[in-house]
Design an enzyme around this catalytic site. Sequence first.
Site, PDB file in Angstrom:
ATOM      1  N   ASP A 226       0.845  -1.199   0.000  1.00  0.00           N
ATOM      2  CA  ASP A 226       0.000   0.000   0.000  1.00  0.00           C
ATOM      3  C   ASP A 226       0.879   1.247   0.000  1.00  0.00           C
ATOM      4  O   ASP A 226       1.626   1.486   0.947  1.00  0.00           O
ATOM      5  CB  ASP A 226      -0.893  -0.018   1.245  1.00  0.00           C
ATOM      6  N   ASP A 227       0.806   2.024  -1.084  1.00  0.00           N
ATOM      7  CA  ASP A 227       1.549   3.288  -1.195  1.00  0.00           C
ATOM      8  C   ASP A 227       3.066   3.087  -1.197  1.00  0.00           C
ATOM      9  O   ASP A 227       3.821   3.932  -0.707  1.00  0.00           O
ATOM     10  CB  ASP A 227       1.177   4.238  -0.054  1.00  0.00           C
TER      11      ASP A 227
ATOM     12  N   CYS B  47      -5.978   3.948  -4.025  1.00  0.00           N
ATOM     13  CA  CYS B  47      -6.108   2.619  -3.417  1.00  0.00           C
ATOM     14  C   CYS B  47      -7.324   1.843  -3.902  1.00  0.00           C
ATOM     15  O   CYS B  47      -7.208   0.757  -4.466  1.00  0.00           O
ATOM     16  CB  CYS B  47      -6.199   2.739  -1.893  1.00  0.00           C
TER      17      CYS B  47
ATOM     18  N   HIS C 139     -11.178  -2.043   1.801  1.00  0.00           N
ATOM     19  CA  HIS C 139     -11.372  -0.732   1.170  1.00  0.00           C
ATOM     20  C   HIS C 139     -12.310  -0.779  -0.041  1.00  0.00           C
ATOM     21  O   HIS C 139     -12.175   0.012  -0.964  1.00  0.00           O
ATOM     22  CB  HIS C 139     -10.012  -0.132   0.755  1.00  0.00           C
TER      23      HIS C 139
ATOM     24  N   ASP D 220      -0.374  -0.915  -4.728  1.00  0.00           N
ATOM     25  CA  ASP D 220      -1.674  -0.500  -5.261  1.00  0.00           C
ATOM     26  C   ASP D 220      -1.609   0.799  -6.042  1.00  0.00           C
ATOM     27  O   ASP D 220      -2.519   1.123  -6.813  1.00  0.00           O
ATOM     28  CB  ASP D 220      -2.717  -0.394  -4.138  1.00  0.00           C
ATOM     29  N   ASN D 221      -0.551   1.568  -5.875  1.00  0.00           N
ATOM     30  CA  ASN D 221      -0.307   2.804  -6.630  1.00  0.00           C
ATOM     31  C   ASN D 221       1.101   3.249  -6.302  1.00  0.00           C
ATOM     32  O   ASN D 221       1.814   2.597  -5.533  1.00  0.00           O
ATOM     33  CB  ASN D 221      -1.328   3.901  -6.298  1.00  0.00           C
TER      34      ASN D 221
ATOM     35  N   LYS E 178       1.534   9.204  -6.024  1.00  0.00           N
ATOM     36  CA  LYS E 178       0.193   8.674  -5.835  1.00  0.00           C
ATOM     37  C   LYS E 178      -0.814   9.788  -6.103  1.00  0.00           C
ATOM     38  O   LYS E 178      -0.635  10.926  -5.693  1.00  0.00           O
ATOM     39  CB  LYS E 178       0.032   8.179  -4.396  1.00  0.00           C
TER      40      LYS E 178
END
Length: 477
Positions: free
Chosen positions: A41-42, A81, A141, A296-297, A319
């Site tokens: 994540d990130d 996300c 999410h 995810d990004n 992001k």
Amino acid sequence: MSVDPLRIFRDTTLVATLMCLATSLVFAAERKPNILIIVADDLGYGDLGFQGGRDIPTPNLDTLARSGVRFSNGYVSAAWCAPTRAGLLTGRYQQRFGHYRGIGSTGSIGPEPAGLALSETTLADRLKAAGYATGIVGKWHLGTSPEFHPQQRGFDEFFGFLGGAHSFLPGLPSIIFPDRTGAGEDYGSRMAGQIQRGTERVGEEEYLTDAFAREAVSFIERHQKAPFFLYLAFNAVHTPMHATDQRLEKFAAIKDPVRRIYCAMTLAMDEAVGRVTDKLREAGLEEDTLIFFISDNGGPTIHKFAYNASRNTPLRGSKGTTLEGGIRVPFVVSWKGHLPAGEVYDPPVIQLDFLPTALAAAGVEAKPEWKLDGVNLLPHIKGQASSGPHDALYWGSIGQTAVRQGDWKLVTYLSNIDEGDVLRSDPSRLTSPRLYNLSSDIGEANDLASSETGKFKELKSLWHKWAATMSVKMVEP
């Protein structure tokens, strides 16, 4: 005629042995592979060892990359996300079913849905129908109300949280939008005590990344006899910036306080991946498990925008942007004994490809009426395809757009990106369409729109044709 009991015993034993061997061979031939999807994540594009990072040891992720194929032009279909996760689990551009920016957000394009559209069938749905045990550990999410719960979307088991972020340890300040010193507003009441097992709240005292590793290992242990699908969705290295003291000590020499915590959080995630891959090896499942890994990004490098001191080197952007730094991510596919090891694949791919690739490995036929945008990567990885997986890839995010075809990319983005300001969906701040040749300009610095007018018009036309097929109306370049 006399009967030799010993001979009868030998013959019977031989027949039984041959039957067992034949049964074992048939089982081995028919055994469907496990599917493991790991999502960071990130994560910054340049922060892992196999991506060129040098200040954070990531031996387990580096080993995973060496064991399989690293995609040098690996993308996600969104710079945020939730839309990325919606596309991953459906194999379809999320704009086809209403997702644009996030879950439950509002903006100039209207409100977003409250969760992953109920009209969509997930990868978990499809693999469960094929006889798989299905589980998710980590961040969902994709909706918090009961109808959107993971266990209503094809997952047998769930351990994690339903929202977009969560504290890593109880009792710590939960600052999800820190400034460059780590200070900011405390979201503690929103971020704590939301961990669920199934639909029940549970208390969790262990550092959350370690807890997710524990739960993933448990899932593998309990389902190792039959094929399983495990979606391991870390919230590391998303804010809030929390790390254990032991890991922080390893980065004491790093002066930037946010970067120091980020490094410790990344190390924790790498260790968690190691615990999971060690369990697969211990259980003899390495050659029976197809593993995917992405972020995810891109890393959030923008001041006050979930800033975590990540680095997207050598990419430009963050992001939330359609520049390469927002949508191009570390991307690995590994399946020991079935796919090449240590290779780099250059043609562009996207996380939408996970679903059709996993289904193909599981022997599930993808039907035309599913209208998938992803492509089965297996023949491309194995050198059995004569062309790349995609003619073009497309993006639309908070007014920003992009299309990539071959080495060429046409993109609009928010003009305040280079000032490190907070991104806002404000069409007045969008740039004019910029054209870049990524083979010679990976940092998107040299706009060729005025000199390559033919390519400019071609890509602009491609984007418009794609956008016309989406249910979401996007700001046009």
